[in-house]
Design a protein around this motif. Structure first.
Motif, short mmCIF file in Angstrom:
data_model
loop_
_atom_site.label_atom_id
_atom_site.label_comp_id
_atom_site.label_asym_id
_atom_site.label_seq_id
_atom_site.Cartn_x
_atom_site.Cartn_y
_atom_site.Cartn_z
N THR A 159 0.83 -1.21 0.00
CA THR A 159 0.00 0.00 0.00
C THR A 159 0.86 1.25 0.00
O THR A 159 0.48 2.26 -0.58
CB THR A 159 -0.98 0.03 1.19
N MET A 210 -0.51 0.75 -4.21
CA MET A 210 -1.46 -0.26 -4.66
C MET A 210 -2.78 -0.08 -3.91
O MET A 210 -2.80 0.28 -2.75
CB MET A 210 -0.88 -1.66 -4.47
N ASP A 219 -5.83 -3.90 -7.00
CA ASP A 219 -4.53 -4.52 -7.29
C ASP A 219 -4.30 -5.79 -6.47
O ASP A 219 -3.48 -6.63 -6.85
CB ASP A 219 -3.40 -3.52 -7.01
N ALA A 273 -4.58 -9.33 -8.16
CA ALA A 273 -3.39 -9.86 -8.84
C ALA A 273 -2.42 -10.46 -7.82
O ALA A 273 -1.87 -11.54 -8.05
CB ALA A 273 -2.70 -8.76 -9.65
N LEU A 304 4.13 -6.15 -12.63
CA LEU A 304 3.18 -5.37 -11.83
C LEU A 304 3.89 -4.28 -11.04
O LEU A 304 3.43 -3.14 -10.97
CB LEU A 304 2.39 -6.29 -10.89
N LYS A 316 4.66 -0.69 -12.28
CA LYS A 316 3.61 0.32 -12.20
C LYS A 316 3.63 1.05 -10.85
O LYS A 316 2.98 2.08 -10.70
CB LYS A 316 2.24 -0.32 -12.40
N PHE A 317 4.34 0.48 -9.88
CA PHE A 317 4.36 1.02 -8.52
C PHE A 317 5.80 1.13 -8.01
O PHE A 317 6.21 0.40 -7.12
CB PHE A 317 3.54 0.12 -7.58
#
Length: 97
Positions: free
Chosen positions: A50, A54, A58, A61, A89, A92-93
């Protein structure tokens, strides 16, 4: 999470998930019949994901990745595939922007 119905120890789950670049901790569960060094469960902390931004959507996934590894903890091809998905994934973060 109690893993007794999946026939995998917390220690084995932790080791397999680490190979897939998913960090969790083996953890005892209520009425655990295994030692604290093996355990029947795992603990998943959400702070690390988090803090990267996310959200609830999310997590589907993340759960899917964890389940795939726990269902095939000794299958290196599955673990490699999940690791690739995890890395994709996480792009993206990023930790740092």
């Amino acid at each position: 999470i109690d893993l007794r119905n999946k026939n995998i120890s917390g220690k084995a789950a932790e080791n397999a998930l680490v190979k897939a670049e998913i960090t969790i901790n083996k953890n005892m569960v209520p009425f655990d019949d295994k030692s604290p060094f093996v355990t029947s469960g795992i603990r998943i902390g959400s702070a690390a994901i988090t803090s990267r931004g996310m959200m609830t959507a999310d997590m589907e996934a993340v759960v899917s990745f964890i389940d795939e590894v726990l269902m095939h903890p000794e299958d290196e091809a599955v673990i490699k595939s999940v690791r690739s998905g995890v890395n994709e994934l996480m792009k993206k973060f990023p930790l740092y922007k």
